[in-house]
Design a protein around this motif. Sequence first.
Motif, PDB file in Angstrom:
ATOM      1  N   PRO A  34      -4.800  10.014  13.591  1.00  0.00           N
ATOM      2  CA  PRO A  34      -4.492   9.769  12.179  1.00  0.00           C
ATOM      3  C   PRO A  34      -4.163   8.307  11.919  1.00  0.00           C
ATOM      4  CG  PRO A  34      -2.570  10.672  13.259  1.00  0.00           C
ATOM      5  CD  PRO A  34      -3.672  10.683  14.292  1.00  0.00           C
ATOM      6  N   GLY A  35      -4.407   7.866  10.712  1.00  0.00           N
ATOM      7  CA  GLY A  35      -4.009   6.520  10.334  1.00  0.00           C
ATOM      8  C   GLY A  35      -2.502   6.433  10.179  1.00  0.00           C
ATOM      9  N   THR A  36      -1.953   5.297  10.512  1.00  0.00           N
ATOM     10  CA  THR A  36      -0.500   5.118  10.399  1.00  0.00           C
ATOM     11  C   THR A  36      -0.135   4.121   9.294  1.00  0.00           C
ATOM     12  OG1 THR A  36      -0.537   3.359  12.076  1.00  0.00           O
ATOM     13  CG2 THR A  36      -0.165   5.628  12.833  1.00  0.00           C
ATOM     14  N   ARG A  37      -1.147   3.582   8.629  1.00  0.00           N
ATOM     15  CA  ARG A  37      -0.938   2.668   7.505  1.00  0.00           C
ATOM     16  C   ARG A  37      -1.834   3.100   6.354  1.00  0.00           C
ATOM     17  NH1 ARG A  37       1.724  -1.876   9.429  1.00  0.00           N
ATOM     18  NH2 ARG A  37       1.225  -3.073   7.567  1.00  0.00           N
ATOM     19  N   LYS A  38      -1.406   2.754   5.136  1.00  0.00           N
ATOM     20  CA  LYS A  38      -2.186   3.098   3.960  1.00  0.00           C
ATOM     21  C   LYS A  38      -2.111   1.958   2.954  1.00  0.00           C
ATOM     22  CE  LYS A  38      -2.862   6.692   0.470  1.00  0.00           C
ATOM     23  NZ  LYS A  38      -2.394   8.022  -0.046  1.00  0.00           N
ATOM     24  N   SER A  39      -3.256   1.620   2.381  1.00  0.00           N
ATOM     25  CA  SER A  39      -3.289   0.544   1.393  1.00  0.00           C
ATOM     26  C   SER A  39      -2.463   0.923   0.170  1.00  0.00           C
ATOM     27  CB  SER A  39      -4.733   0.264   0.973  1.00  0.00           C
ATOM     28  OG  SER A  39      -5.493  -0.193   2.067  1.00  0.00           O
ATOM     29  N   LEU A  40      -1.846  -0.074  -0.437  1.00  0.00           N
ATOM     30  CA  LEU A  40      -1.093   0.174  -1.659  1.00  0.00           C
ATOM     31  C   LEU A  40      -2.057   0.522  -2.792  1.00  0.00           C
ATOM     32  CD1 LEU A  40       1.598  -2.661  -1.676  1.00  0.00           C
ATOM     33  CD2 LEU A  40       1.691  -0.394  -0.635  1.00  0.00           C
ATOM     34  N   SER A  41      -1.559   1.305  -3.738  1.00  0.00           N
ATOM     35  CA  SER A  41      -2.376   1.655  -4.900  1.00  0.00           C
ATOM     36  C   SER A  41      -2.588   0.416  -5.775  1.00  0.00           C
ATOM     37  CB  SER A  41      -1.677   2.743  -5.719  1.00  0.00           C
ATOM     38  OG  SER A  41      -0.492   2.227  -6.316  1.00  0.00           O
ATOM     39  N   ARG A  42      -3.502   0.527  -6.720  1.00  0.00           N
ATOM     40  CA  ARG A  42      -3.790  -0.606  -7.606  1.00  0.00           C
ATOM     41  C   ARG A  42      -2.536  -1.042  -8.358  1.00  0.00           C
ATOM     42  NH1 ARG A  42      -5.159  -1.291 -12.938  1.00  0.00           N
ATOM     43  NH2 ARG A  42      -6.546  -3.063 -13.405  1.00  0.00           N
ATOM     44  N   GLY A  50       2.691  -9.522  -9.058  1.00  0.00           N
ATOM     45  CA  GLY A  50       3.519 -10.068 -10.125  1.00  0.00           C
ATOM     46  C   GLY A  50       4.771 -10.737  -9.598  1.00  0.00           C
ATOM     47  N   ALA A  51       5.305 -10.212  -8.504  1.00  0.00           N
ATOM     48  CA  ALA A  51       6.520 -10.795  -7.929  1.00  0.00           C
ATOM     49  C   ALA A  51       6.291 -12.218  -7.437  1.00  0.00           C
ATOM     50  CB  ALA A  51       7.023  -9.922  -6.787  1.00  0.00           C
ATOM     51  N   PHE A  52       5.019 -12.522  -7.107  1.00  0.00           N
ATOM     52  CA  PHE A  52       4.690 -13.863  -6.608  1.00  0.00           C
ATOM     53  C   PHE A  52       3.815 -14.642  -7.586  1.00  0.00           C
ATOM     54  CE2 PHE A  52       5.454 -11.245  -2.838  1.00  0.00           C
ATOM     55  CZ  PHE A  52       6.362 -12.029  -2.140  1.00  0.00           C
ATOM     56  N   ASP A  53       3.662 -14.073  -8.779  1.00  0.00           N
ATOM     57  CA  ASP A  53       2.805 -14.697  -9.789  1.00  0.00           C
ATOM     58  C   ASP A  53       1.416 -14.969  -9.204  1.00  0.00           C
ATOM     59  OD1 ASP A  53       2.153 -15.678 -12.275  1.00  0.00           O
ATOM     60  OD2 ASP A  53       2.771 -17.729 -11.806  1.00  0.00           O
ATOM     61  N   ALA A  54       0.873 -13.954  -8.516  1.00  0.00           N
ATOM     62  CA  ALA A  54      -0.423 -14.087  -7.852  1.00  0.00           C
ATOM     63  C   ALA A  54      -1.449 -13.161  -8.489  1.00  0.00           C
ATOM     64  CB  ALA A  54      -0.293 -13.759  -6.363  1.00  0.00           C
ATOM     65  N   ASP A  55      -2.710 -13.460  -8.266  1.00  0.00           N
ATOM     66  CA  ASP A  55      -3.800 -12.619  -8.734  1.00  0.00           C
ATOM     67  C   ASP A  55      -3.938 -11.443  -7.764  1.00  0.00           C
ATOM     68  OD1 ASP A  55      -6.225 -11.415  -9.392  1.00  0.00           O
ATOM     69  OD2 ASP A  55      -7.182 -13.315  -9.937  1.00  0.00           O
ATOM     70  N   SER A  56      -3.822 -10.223  -8.254  1.00  0.00           N
ATOM     71  CA  SER A  56      -3.848  -9.047  -7.387  1.00  0.00           C
ATOM     72  C   SER A  56      -5.159  -8.931  -6.620  1.00  0.00           C
ATOM     73  CB  SER A  56      -3.605  -7.772  -8.196  1.00  0.00           C
ATOM     74  OG  SER A  56      -4.649  -7.572  -9.139  1.00  0.00           O
ATOM     75  N   ARG A  57      -6.235  -9.539  -7.143  1.00  0.00           N
ATOM     76  CA  ARG A  57      -7.526  -9.461  -6.458  1.00  0.00           C
ATOM     77  C   ARG A  57      -7.528 -10.257  -5.155  1.00  0.00           C
ATOM     78  NH1 ARG A  57     -11.202 -11.394 -11.362  1.00  0.00           N
ATOM     79  NH2 ARG A  57      -9.459 -12.887 -11.377  1.00  0.00           N
ATOM     80  N   THR A  58      -6.578 -11.147  -5.007  1.00  0.00           N
ATOM     81  CA  THR A  58      -6.504 -11.947  -3.781  1.00  0.00           C
ATOM     82  C   THR A  58      -5.486 -11.380  -2.797  1.00  0.00           C
ATOM     83  OG1 THR A  58      -4.756 -13.397  -4.619  1.00  0.00           O
ATOM     84  CG2 THR A  58      -7.040 -13.997  -5.138  1.00  0.00           C
ATOM     85  N   LEU A  59      -4.886 -10.241  -3.171  1.00  0.00           N
ATOM     86  CA  LEU A  59      -3.800  -9.684  -2.380  1.00  0.00           C
ATOM     87  C   LEU A  59      -4.267  -8.450  -1.608  1.00  0.00           C
ATOM     88  CD1 LEU A  59      -0.698  -9.841  -1.806  1.00  0.00           C
ATOM     89  CD2 LEU A  59      -0.401  -8.250  -3.716  1.00  0.00           C
ATOM     90  N   SER A  60      -3.962  -8.427  -0.348  1.00  0.00           N
ATOM     91  CA  SER A  60      -4.206  -7.253   0.484  1.00  0.00           C
ATOM     92  C   SER A  60      -2.857  -6.767   0.994  1.00  0.00           C
ATOM     93  CB  SER A  60      -5.122  -7.609   1.660  1.00  0.00           C
ATOM     94  OG  SER A  60      -5.292  -6.496   2.510  1.00  0.00           O
ATOM     95  N   ALA A  61      -2.539  -5.520   0.723  1.00  0.00           N
ATOM     96  CA  ALA A  61      -1.218  -5.010   1.098  1.00  0.00           C
ATOM     97  C   ALA A  61      -1.323  -3.558   1.527  1.00  0.00           C
ATOM     98  CB  ALA A  61      -0.244  -5.148  -0.069  1.00  0.00           C
ATOM     99  N   ALA A  62      -0.527  -3.200   2.521  1.00  0.00           N
ATOM    100  CA  ALA A  62      -0.506  -1.829   3.021  1.00  0.00           C
ATOM    101  C   ALA A  62       0.916  -1.465   3.404  1.00  0.00           C
ATOM    102  CB  ALA A  62      -1.432  -1.691   4.227  1.00  0.00           C
ATOM    103  N   LYS A  63       1.176  -0.187   3.468  1.00  0.00           N
ATOM    104  CA  LYS A  63       2.490   0.297   3.873  1.00  0.00           C
ATOM    105  C   LYS A  63       2.356   1.068   5.188  1.00  0.00           C
ATOM    106  CE  LYS A  63       1.961   4.393   0.924  1.00  0.00           C
ATOM    107  NZ  LYS A  63       2.543   5.189  -0.187  1.00  0.00           N
ATOM    108  N   ARG A  64       3.353   0.950   6.017  1.00  0.00           N
ATOM    109  CA  ARG A  64       3.389   1.712   7.256  1.00  0.00           C
ATOM    110  C   ARG A  64       3.964   3.080   6.936  1.00  0.00           C
ATOM    111  NH1 ARG A  64       7.058  -0.309  12.149  1.00  0.00           N
ATOM    112  NH2 ARG A  64       8.653   0.575  10.769  1.00  0.00           N
ATOM    113  N   LEU A  65       3.224   4.115   7.235  1.00  0.00           N
ATOM    114  CA  LEU A  65       3.615   5.455   6.817  1.00  0.00           C
ATOM    115  C   LEU A  65       4.843   5.970   7.558  1.00  0.00           C
ATOM    116  CD1 LEU A  65       0.106   7.126   6.439  1.00  0.00           C
ATOM    117  CD2 LEU A  65       1.604   6.257   4.635  1.00  0.00           C
ATOM    118  N   PHE A  66       4.966   5.610   8.820  1.00  0.00           N
ATOM    119  CA  PHE A  66       6.156   6.031   9.569  1.00  0.00           C
ATOM    120  C   PHE A  66       6.335   5.100  10.765  1.00  0.00           C
ATOM    121  CE2 PHE A  66       2.575   8.685  10.877  1.00  0.00           C
ATOM    122  CZ  PHE A  66       2.525   8.461  12.245  1.00  0.00           C
ATOM    123  N   ASP A  67       7.451   5.241  11.418  1.00  0.00           N
ATOM    124  CA  ASP A  67       7.830   4.364  12.511  1.00  0.00           C
ATOM    125  C   ASP A  67       7.040   4.727  13.769  1.00  0.00           C
ATOM    126  OD1 ASP A  67       9.013   2.684  14.302  1.00  0.00           O
ATOM    127  OD2 ASP A  67      10.946   3.736  14.339  1.00  0.00           O
TER     128      ASP A  67
END
Length: 314
Positions: A34-42, A50-67
């Motif tokens: 199984p995958g242990t990471r998942k990309s953030l939703s749009r 927005g927190a960094f005043d950045a263009d979301s199209r240039t941002l790649s982000a994922a969350k670790r589902l568990f330890d």
Amino acid sequence: MSTMLEDPVTHSQTSHGTRLQAETTAARLHIRWPGTRKSLSRDQKLQAAGAFDADSRTLSAAKRLFDTSHPSFRAVSAIKSKASALWKGMTLPYIEPGVRLLRRGDVSEFDDRMIVIQVELSEAVDELDLSFAELVDQARNQLGHLFDPTDYPDSVSDLFGITWDFPSVTPPAYLRTVNPELYEQECQRVKAKFAEAVELAEQTFAEELSQLVGHLAERLSGSVDGKPKVFRDSAIANLNEFFGRFQHLNIGSNDDLNQLVENARQVITGVDPQDLRDRSSLRERVARSLTEVETSLDELMTDRPRRNIIRGPR
């Protein structure tokens, strides 16, 4: 040293390739994980941008589902590594992705050992399943608003699996009757693949030995703060393991490589790790001899440029 031309395939390669084909069978390992990471939703990426005043199209982000450092997950991961190590350790590389070559006399042993690993995985996954609710609760606390309960199944028992098979890498027999000319073309194509596999095996062995002797020679040479560098017993154990594997899997296709392996083996035969630590003269002699082997291996690999035949992960 003799050079290895890229084209055409030499008669010697073809001869050793025919032998390799006769003495091995293809073996393939399948790992379901199984995958242990998942990309953030749009929306989540928009919020993060927005927190960094950045263009979301240039941002790649994922969350670790568990330890993944949790002991129960690490135990499962260790068995995955064990299966992969066994598959690679008992086989030679082949030029098709995900396929390696197993000596036919080793098929039963390989199958038996993989069955044991399969049982170990099942038991470890059962333990992970018992701890999974704890991992989900931990993730809920760590992820905050990023936590989504739909990311987690009720059970992980069906998400892990290790299987293996022995695929055919030869032309189907029916083709001989349906189209004899095409069948002969396919036979020649397979023969060429095994000839290339011979060279690939040589290159793989040479590169691995070069890394092993180079590492040990470096640790035995010079000093740090006036003291000999630290080396682990495993540096010698890994070389001895390599010699055993080479002796078992090698098809004797390259006299130069065979001699260099033997030279390296003679250098460390009977050498005790503690003696290397206690006797500076022994350290220097072994380091010097290993460096000579490494230099010769580098020359061998330079004379025989690597073919561009690796078409995927092994």
